[in-house]
Design an enzyme around this catalytic site. Structure first.
Site, mmCIF file in Angstrom:
data_model
loop_
_atom_site.group_PDB
_atom_site.id
_atom_site.type_symbol
_atom_site.label_atom_id
_atom_site.label_comp_id
_atom_site.label_asym_id
_atom_site.label_seq_id
_atom_site.Cartn_x
_atom_site.Cartn_y
_atom_site.Cartn_z
ATOM 1 N N SER A 47 1.118 -0.949 0.531
ATOM 2 C CA SER A 47 0.145 -0.273 -0.301
ATOM 3 C C SER A 47 0.859 0.974 -0.235
ATOM 4 C CB SER A 47 -0.637 0.178 1.243
ATOM 5 O OG SER A 47 -1.295 1.520 1.379
ATOM 6 N N TYR A 95 -2.698 -1.328 10.810
ATOM 7 C CA TYR A 95 -2.794 -1.388 8.886
ATOM 8 C C TYR A 95 -1.853 -1.451 8.244
ATOM 9 C CZ TYR A 95 -3.908 -1.377 3.619
ATOM 10 O OH TYR A 95 -5.017 -1.247 2.334
HETATM 11 P P1 NAD Z 1 -12.210 -5.966 -1.083
HETATM 12 O O1 NAD Z 1 -12.358 -5.786 -0.051
HETATM 13 O O2 NAD Z 1 -12.714 -5.666 -2.112
HETATM 14 O O3 NAD Z 1 -11.497 -6.826 -1.331
HETATM 15 C C1 NAD Z 1 -10.290 -7.633 -0.380
HETATM 16 C C2 NAD Z 1 -10.854 -9.084 -1.093
HETATM 17 O O4 NAD Z 1 -10.170 -10.179 0.430
HETATM 18 C C3 NAD Z 1 -12.259 -9.116 -0.214
HETATM 19 O O5 NAD Z 1 -12.953 -10.295 -1.802
HETATM 20 C C4 NAD Z 1 -12.647 -10.242 0.823
HETATM 21 O O6 NAD Z 1 -13.197 -10.965 1.104
HETATM 22 C C5 NAD Z 1 -11.584 -11.190 0.603
HETATM 23 N N1 NAD Z 1 -10.914 -11.192 1.822
HETATM 24 C C6 NAD Z 1 -11.000 -10.879 3.117
HETATM 25 N N2 NAD Z 1 -10.032 -11.297 3.779
HETATM 26 C C7 NAD Z 1 -10.224 -12.820 3.255
HETATM 27 C C8 NAD Z 1 -9.454 -14.159 4.005
HETATM 28 N N3 NAD Z 1 -9.575 -14.434 5.072
HETATM 29 N N4 NAD Z 1 -9.667 -15.307 3.119
HETATM 30 C C9 NAD Z 1 -9.750 -15.100 1.912
HETATM 31 N N5 NAD Z 1 -10.121 -14.015 1.013
HETATM 32 C C10 NAD Z 1 -10.139 -12.658 1.743
HETATM 33 O O7 NAD Z 1 -10.483 -5.213 -1.054
HETATM 34 P P2 NAD Z 1 -9.696 -3.832 -2.302
HETATM 35 O O8 NAD Z 1 -9.536 -3.200 -1.864
HETATM 36 O O9 NAD Z 1 -9.688 -4.323 -3.404
HETATM 37 O O10 NAD Z 1 -8.249 -4.510 -1.424
HETATM 38 C C11 NAD Z 1 -7.273 -5.502 -1.994
HETATM 39 C C12 NAD Z 1 -5.831 -5.165 -1.604
HETATM 40 O O11 NAD Z 1 -5.467 -4.310 -1.897
HETATM 41 C C13 NAD Z 1 -5.579 -4.719 0.054
HETATM 42 O O12 NAD Z 1 -5.293 -6.043 0.226
HETATM 43 C C14 NAD Z 1 -5.519 -3.674 0.935
HETATM 44 O O13 NAD Z 1 -5.192 -3.949 2.106
HETATM 45 C C15 NAD Z 1 -5.167 -3.330 -0.749
HETATM 46 N N6 NAD Z 1 -4.741 -2.087 -0.916
HETATM 47 C C16 NAD Z 1 -6.200 -1.788 -1.010
HETATM 48 C C17 NAD Z 1 -6.483 0.343 -1.061
HETATM 49 C C18 NAD Z 1 -7.468 0.459 -1.399
HETATM 50 O O14 NAD Z 1 -7.247 1.732 -1.081
HETATM 51 N N7 NAD Z 1 -8.509 -0.261 -1.622
HETATM 52 C C19 NAD Z 1 -5.224 0.880 -1.294
HETATM 53 C C20 NAD Z 1 -4.220 0.044 -0.794
HETATM 54 C C21 NAD Z 1 -3.354 -1.269 -0.728
#
Ligand code: NAD
Length: 250
Positions: free
Chosen positions: A141, A154
């Site tokens: 991130s 986080y």
């Molecule tokens: P999201 O919530 O849309 O997707 C995350 C997915 O992970 C979900 O489908 C959820 O069900 C799944 N998940 C969570 N816990 C789990 C588990 N224990 N076992 C299996 N699956 C699990 O969120 P996103 O924003 O697409 O996040 C994806 C990645 O990107 C994450 O690692 C997040 O930290 C990172 N990220 C997101 C952002 C943002 O702004 N959205 C920014 C930086 C990093």
């Protein structure tokens, strides 16, 4: 230039592929010829998005479960007979002031965002080696080297993703396995929605990113596609920012 087919013949695992960034990565990979095992939690109908797509196999699996690494890698071998690319994308965010963050929240977020990456990657390595090399792409991130309010836990996990990715890159390079981590800024997904409910948060990130907008999951998927391709074979141990320039804008 046509980009179709850049992953022809490749097999990928994408955790957390049922929504947001992970889902966009799966879509990009299958559009480029890969077969993908999509892993996400049971209890939500995330599989319907992939209905009718022969290149996708769905597995309901909590990545923190004791037997998750064996189940995930085993399902991939059974479905596709090999593994070239592991995308450790599953993650959660917890927005809580440091003094209010509970032990339970701390253990949970470390378990999903860090320990599960360590364990699944270890299970994947023998299979990547069997193919003569491969790719591990972890989701860090912008918080992998910065901090923000109510994001101490986080941010800790995302700093850990950076450290783990660098260490893995050093140890696995001899097998022609590259390990990199993506550093998205603010991206529209279910994870970020609770933060975006505050209009000031949206305004802040729109102003912080010189590109003048919040990112889309497809912006991150484009970088995940590049890292998975043969063209990225000399990129390892890197954190790739996909944040519209936000991290460098002070
Ligand atoms: P999201 O919530 O849309 O997707 C995350 C997915 O992970 C979900 O489908 C959820 O069900 C799944 N998940 C969570 N816990 C789990 C588990 N224990 N076992 C299996 N699956 C699990 O969120 P996103 O924003 O697409 O996040 C994806 C990645 O990107 C994450 O690692 C997040 O930290 C990172 N990220 C997101 C952002 C943002 O702004 N959205 C920014 C930086 C990093």
């Amino acid at each position: 230039m046509s980009t179709a087919g850049r992953l022809s013949g490749k097999v990928a695992i994408v955790t957390g592929g049922g929504s947001g960034i992970g889902r966009a990565i799966v879509d990009a990979y299958i559009a480029n010829g890969a077969n993908v095992l999509v892993v996400d939690l049971p209890g939500r109908d995330w599989q319907s998005h992939f209905k009718g797509k022969a290149a996708v196999m769905c597995l309901e699996q909590d990545v923190t479960a004791r037997d998750a690494p064996d189940n995930v890698v085993g399902a991939c071998m059974k479905a596709f007979g090999g593994l070239d690319i592991l995308v450790n994308n599953a993650g959660i965010a917890i927005g809580a002031q440091f003094e209010e963050t509970t032990d339970e929240q701390w253990d949970r977020i470390l378990g999903i965002n860090v320990t599960a990456i360590f364990r699944l990657s270890k299970a994947a390595v023998p299979h990547l080696r069997a193919r003569g090399g491969g790719r591990i792409i972890n989701l860090g991130s912008i918080m992998s080297n910065t901090a923000g309010p109510s994001l101490a836990a986080y941010g800790t996990t995302k700093h850990a993703v950076a450290g783990l990715s660098k260490g893995m890159a050093v140890d696995l390079g001899k097998y022609k396995i590259t390990v990199n981590y993506l550093q998205p800024g603010s991206i529209w997904t279910a994870l970020s929605q609770p933060f975006f409910d505050d209009p000031n948060f949206v305004k802040y990130w729109e102003a912080k990113a010189p590109m003048g907008r919040i990112g889309d999951p497809e912006d991150v998927a484009a970088a995940a596609l590049f890292l998975a391709t043969d063209e990225a074979k000399f990129v390892s141990g890197a954190g790739i920012a996909v944040d519209g320039g936000a991290a460098v804008n002070f």
